[in-house]
Design an enzyme around this catalytic site. Sequence first.
Site, short mmCIF file in Angstrom:
data_model
loop_
_atom_site.label_atom_id
_atom_site.label_comp_id
_atom_site.label_asym_id
_atom_site.label_seq_id
_atom_site.Cartn_x
_atom_site.Cartn_y
_atom_site.Cartn_z
N ARG A 190 -8.06 19.54 23.06
CA ARG A 190 -7.82 18.10 23.07
C ARG A 190 -6.84 17.72 21.96
NH1 ARG A 190 -12.37 13.97 21.96
NH2 ARG A 190 -11.13 12.16 22.49
N ASP A 241 -13.59 0.80 32.22
CA ASP A 241 -14.99 1.23 32.21
C ASP A 241 -15.91 0.03 32.51
OD1 ASP A 241 -14.73 3.85 29.86
OD2 ASP A 241 -13.18 2.35 30.18
N ARG A 287 -15.95 -0.80 36.17
CA ARG A 287 -16.80 0.18 36.88
C ARG A 287 -18.27 -0.17 36.65
NH1 ARG A 287 -12.95 5.03 34.79
NH2 ARG A 287 -11.68 5.24 36.66
N HIS A 306 -12.96 4.61 24.88
CA HIS A 306 -12.77 4.74 26.32
C HIS A 306 -13.17 6.16 26.71
CE1 HIS A 306 -10.95 4.87 30.26
NE2 HIS A 306 -10.05 5.76 29.89
P1 6V0 Z 1 1.33 11.48 35.57
O1 6V0 Z 1 1.27 11.21 37.02
O2 6V0 Z 1 1.51 12.87 35.06
O3 6V0 Z 1 2.48 10.55 34.94
C1 6V0 Z 1 2.95 10.65 33.65
C2 6V0 Z 1 4.42 10.26 33.70
O4 6V0 Z 1 4.92 10.23 32.35
C3 6V0 Z 1 5.28 11.26 34.48
O5 6V0 Z 1 6.01 10.58 35.48
C4 6V0 Z 1 6.20 11.84 33.40
O6 6V0 Z 1 7.49 12.19 33.89
C5 6V0 Z 1 6.25 10.70 32.41
N1 6V0 Z 1 6.73 11.10 31.08
C6 6V0 Z 1 6.43 12.22 30.39
N2 6V0 Z 1 7.10 12.22 29.24
C7 6V0 Z 1 7.82 11.09 29.18
C8 6V0 Z 1 8.71 10.53 28.23
N3 6V0 Z 1 8.99 11.13 27.08
N4 6V0 Z 1 9.28 9.36 28.51
C9 6V0 Z 1 9.01 8.71 29.67
N5 6V0 Z 1 8.17 9.19 30.60
C10 6V0 Z 1 7.60 10.36 30.36
O7 6V0 Z 1 -0.01 10.95 34.85
P2 6V0 Z 1 -0.89 9.67 35.32
O8 6V0 Z 1 0.02 8.58 35.71
O9 6V0 Z 1 -1.95 10.11 36.25
O10 6V0 Z 1 -1.60 9.30 33.93
C11 6V0 Z 1 -0.84 8.75 32.88
C12 6V0 Z 1 -1.70 8.55 31.63
O11 6V0 Z 1 -2.66 7.51 31.85
C13 6V0 Z 1 -2.52 9.79 31.25
O12 6V0 Z 1 -2.47 9.94 29.84
C14 6V0 Z 1 -3.91 9.43 31.71
O13 6V0 Z 1 -4.91 10.13 31.00
C15 6V0 Z 1 -3.93 7.94 31.40
N6 6V0 Z 1 -4.97 7.16 32.05
C16 6V0 Z 1 -5.52 6.15 31.33
C17 6V0 Z 1 -6.51 5.34 31.87
C18 6V0 Z 1 -7.08 4.23 31.02
O14 6V0 Z 1 -7.99 3.51 31.48
N7 6V0 Z 1 -6.63 4.05 29.81
C19 6V0 Z 1 -6.95 5.54 33.19
C20 6V0 Z 1 -6.38 6.53 33.94
C21 6V0 Z 1 -5.37 7.43 33.41
#
Ligand code: 6V0
Length: 332
Positions: A105, A165, A168, A192
């Site tokens: 992590r 959360d 939910r 969270h």
């Molecule tokens: P994903 O589908 O992998 O999207 C991440 C995006 O970030 C991709 O399109 C990458 O290309 C882009 N990325 C990576 N590096 C860069 C950069 N330097 N500059 C710009 N873009 C970049 O992940 P997903 O969309 O599923 O999740 C995104 C984040 O949200 C993760 O960290 C999850 O853990 C988090 N979440 C947070 C939640 C909350 O309640 N706070 C809930 C769900 C997910």
Amino acid sequence: DALITSINHSSPPSSTKRHLKISIIGTGNVGMAIAQTILTQDLVDELALVDALPEKLRGEMLDLQHAAAFLPRTTISASTDYAVTANSDLCIVTAGARQNPGESRLNLLQRNVGLFKKIVPPLVQYSPDCTLMVVSNPVDILTYVAWKLSGFTTNRVIGSGTNLDSSRFRSLVADHLDVNAQDVQAYIIGEHGDSSVALWSGISIAGVPVLNFLDKKQIPYKKETLEKIHKEVVNCAYEVIKLKGYTSWAVGYSVASLARSILRDQRRIHPVSVLAKGFYGIEGGDVFLSLPAQLGRAGILGVANVPISEEEAEQLRKSATTILELQAQLGD
Ligand code: 6V0
């Protein structure tokens, strides 16, 4: 004691500004769910998207633009260059690295801190008056990181935190009691995810405190039932990820509701990640955790003084200590 402890905030920008703009950084599953929810809600005049992958980014932009005939009019732009975000009112960061198999992590966190060092400074440069909303995980620590990197006052850096959360939680309590989730007032606060804290004594429906009511009427309920509901709140994200690979729709609606409260100056209370130092005996350093906060045009206007039990406060302080230990390992 005041109902809401006000947070020092500069006066909101002039209300004569008509053109509202949101930028979303990271157009993955979460970023795009937020984008599409915001578009359907007619919240802004302009939506800018940024990602590191130019082709995916352009594809997402075109796909949304092709829906223009069905949506309220919004200018949608996208670029890998942060100039596209200029003069945003709200910047939402969802960019994140994915966990590699076997990766710790802390290592994942360090990689995400590296990403934030590339993301936050240009956002601040192009939109010095914006509010920053962090969604990427671990959201509480990355909100702290974004706050440090931005140099913004604490009212303008917000983590989406336990807003999701809590929704939910409300839907599970609603199912249990066969009522509408919108009529259930209930908060999950703290970190969270796994160590979040459910505020049982604060649950109310139609203004009636539920546990108090059951006690008064001598209607028995089991502590295990409550624990089971909270466990379900914690586990349901894992379940969705196991089933479809990621979570997106609920976080999309959750973040869009935060955006609405901020940009439309709704002054609603949402559990979001804020600088929690000084609340409920949390000491020892700058740590962001979710508390019920009032949101408006200036970002976080204040924190509601919700009464919590000593056991709940102790859980909050424990999460704060764990987070501070991780933050101490991050270095500069
Ligand atoms: P994903 O589908 O992998 O999207 C991440 C995006 O970030 C991709 O399109 C990458 O290309 C882009 N990325 C990576 N590096 C860069 C950069 N330097 N500059 C710009 N873009 C970049 O992940 P997903 O969309 O599923 O999740 C995104 C984040 O949200 C993760 O960290 C999850 O853990 C988090 N979440 C947070 C939640 C909350 O309640 N706070 C809930 C769900 C997910």
